[in-house]
Design a protein around this motif. Structure first.
Motif, PDB file in Angstrom:
ATOM      1  N   GLU A  32     -12.214   5.184  -1.228  1.00  0.00           N
ATOM      2  CA  GLU A  32     -12.737   6.388  -0.230  1.00  0.00           C
ATOM      3  C   GLU A  32     -13.475   7.210  -0.708  1.00  0.00           C
ATOM      4  O   GLU A  32     -14.307   7.654  -0.034  1.00  0.00           O
TER       5      GLU A  32
ATOM      6  N   GLU B 270      -2.104  -0.557   6.388  1.00  0.00           N
ATOM      7  CA  GLU B 270      -2.444  -1.162   7.886  1.00  0.00           C
ATOM      8  C   GLU B 270      -1.000  -1.744   8.586  1.00  0.00           C
ATOM      9  O   GLU B 270      -0.870  -1.756   9.730  1.00  0.00           O
TER      10      GLU B 270
ATOM     11  N   TYR C 178      -7.106   3.931  -4.206  1.00  0.00           N
ATOM     12  CA  TYR C 178      -7.601   4.068  -2.927  1.00  0.00           C
ATOM     13  C   TYR C 178      -8.350   5.297  -2.766  1.00  0.00           C
ATOM     14  O   TYR C 178      -9.271   5.303  -2.173  1.00  0.00           O
TER      15      TYR C 178
ATOM     16  N   THR D   6       0.690  -1.219  -0.029  1.00  0.00           N
ATOM     17  CA  THR D   6       0.121   0.123  -0.139  1.00  0.00           C
ATOM     18  C   THR D   6       0.894   1.162   0.177  1.00  0.00           C
ATOM     19  O   THR D   6       1.560   1.464   1.021  1.00  0.00           O
TER      20      THR D   6
ATOM     21  N   TYR E 105      -5.197   3.723   4.730  1.00  0.00           N
ATOM     22  CA  TYR E 105      -5.288   2.180   4.327  1.00  0.00           C
ATOM     23  C   TYR E 105      -3.941   1.582   4.370  1.00  0.00           C
ATOM     24  O   TYR E 105      -3.938   0.149   4.173  1.00  0.00           O
TER      25      TYR E 105
END
Length: 328
Positions: free
Chosen positions: A45, A262, A41, A33, A260
């Motif tokens: 979103e 993580e 993304y 990511t 995003y």
């Protein structure tokens, strides 16, 4: 008189429920990511996928994840991949098809220490060059073949160092040059304390050996299903809306990417800078593959002398059907 009304209401509820059921799409990224994939993304979103009645799952990549293997195993509907790897996979029996090309330009380059004495590609022989593998080596090998430089070492050739996905070989003087992307590893070298004045860069784009990166690929057999084609057209339309938004709002797009991530590994500074550089590569693309860019990529890959990346002109390796439907 009540029963028919109830029945009608029940039918209405069922049909509206069916209309609300979103089509699922799983996208496998080529890497972790980061802003390299900012457009997807942003589309997620900002609800651009939702507007197209899509439920999109974005799967990050990594050093042990090969997108072609993921889609071959049924783990994704569509993947982000570089064209050299996709065409090589196709020739080897995995029928990948390019359905869209969000990246117009290549961000790949060799970054060399000025102290190595390398001022032009003619200075490469006798040096060690860091190269990414797992399908990323193809543009490099094609370039060396075009230059007539052997890659087995020796005075007339270059020693190829299988480079990890980091910049350590340059920092530790294990290689005179390493593979970098304009939007990522180059800045890692700078952040490690090496001045831009102490570096020499060779962009594949400037050397005339650039190949297409970060295209969207699906399996050929899936394109026989009109419902899949329609779903992909909506996916590409929403994705390109995300990309154009990211180009215009790079800082906000970078912040969305960070949400995003993580792993928590990415930094705000690096992602904002990356998004700005990536925007330069997506600029000028409406998502449709330019056949001239495709031909240049194929010509580069076939110019490999005795060891070309692909041995014959590919057939059916791309389609404009999806972008024609998405953009009209």
């Amino acid at each position: 008189m009540m029963k028919p009304v109830k029945a009608a209401a029940a039918v209405l509820a069922m049909t509206s429920g069916a209309a609300m059921a979103q089509d699922e799409v799983t996208l496998q990224l080529k890497w972790v990511t980061q802003a390299q994939f900012g457009g997807y993304y942003v589309a997620l979103e900002k609800g651009f996928y939702e507007e197209e009645n899509l439920d999109v799952t974005i799967k990050p990549g990594g050093p042990d994840i090969a997108p072609p293997q993921v889609i071959a195993g049924g783990g994704a509907d569509v993947i982000v991949e570089w064209m050299p790897a996709a065409l090589a996979a196709r020739e080897q029996g995995l029928p990948l098809v390019n359905i869209a090309q969000p990246f117009k330009s290549s961000g790949m380059m060799l970054t060399c220490l000025e102290e190595s004495g390398i001022e032009s590609p003619e200075d490469f022989p006798g040096n060690t060059l860091g190269v990414w593998f797992f399908g990323n080596e193809y543009p490099f090998l094609s370039w060396m073949s075009t230059l007539g430089i052997p890659t087995e070492g020796g005075e007339d050739g270059v020693e190829v160092l299988k480079q990890g996905f980091n910049v350590d070989p340059l920092l530790q003087n294990q290689a005179a040059c390493i593979s970098t992307m304009t939007y990522n590893e180059y800045w890692q070298v700078i952040d490690a304390g090496i001045s831009e004045d102490d570096l020499i860069t060779f962009k594949y784009e400037d050397q005339g050996v650039a190949t297409l990166e970060d295209g969207l690929y699906v399996l050929e057999e899936d394109l026989e299903d009109p419902a899949f084609v329609d779903k992909m057209a909506r996916f590409v339309r929403a994705s390109m809306k995300g990309w154009k938004w990211a180009e215009e709002n790079p800082e906000e797009a970078a912040m969305i990417v960070l949400e995003y991530d993580e792993t928590g590994a990415q930094t705000e500074k690096h992602q904002i800078r990356m998004m700005g550089e990536v925007a330069k590569l997506t600029a000028g693309s409406n998502g449709a593959l330019d056949p001239a860019d495709y031909e240049r990529t194929v010509d580069t890959l076939m110019a490999g002398g005795s060891d070309p990346v692909i041995t014959k002109e590919p057939e059916g390796a791309y389609t404009l059907e999806i972008t024609d439907q998405a953009l009209n």
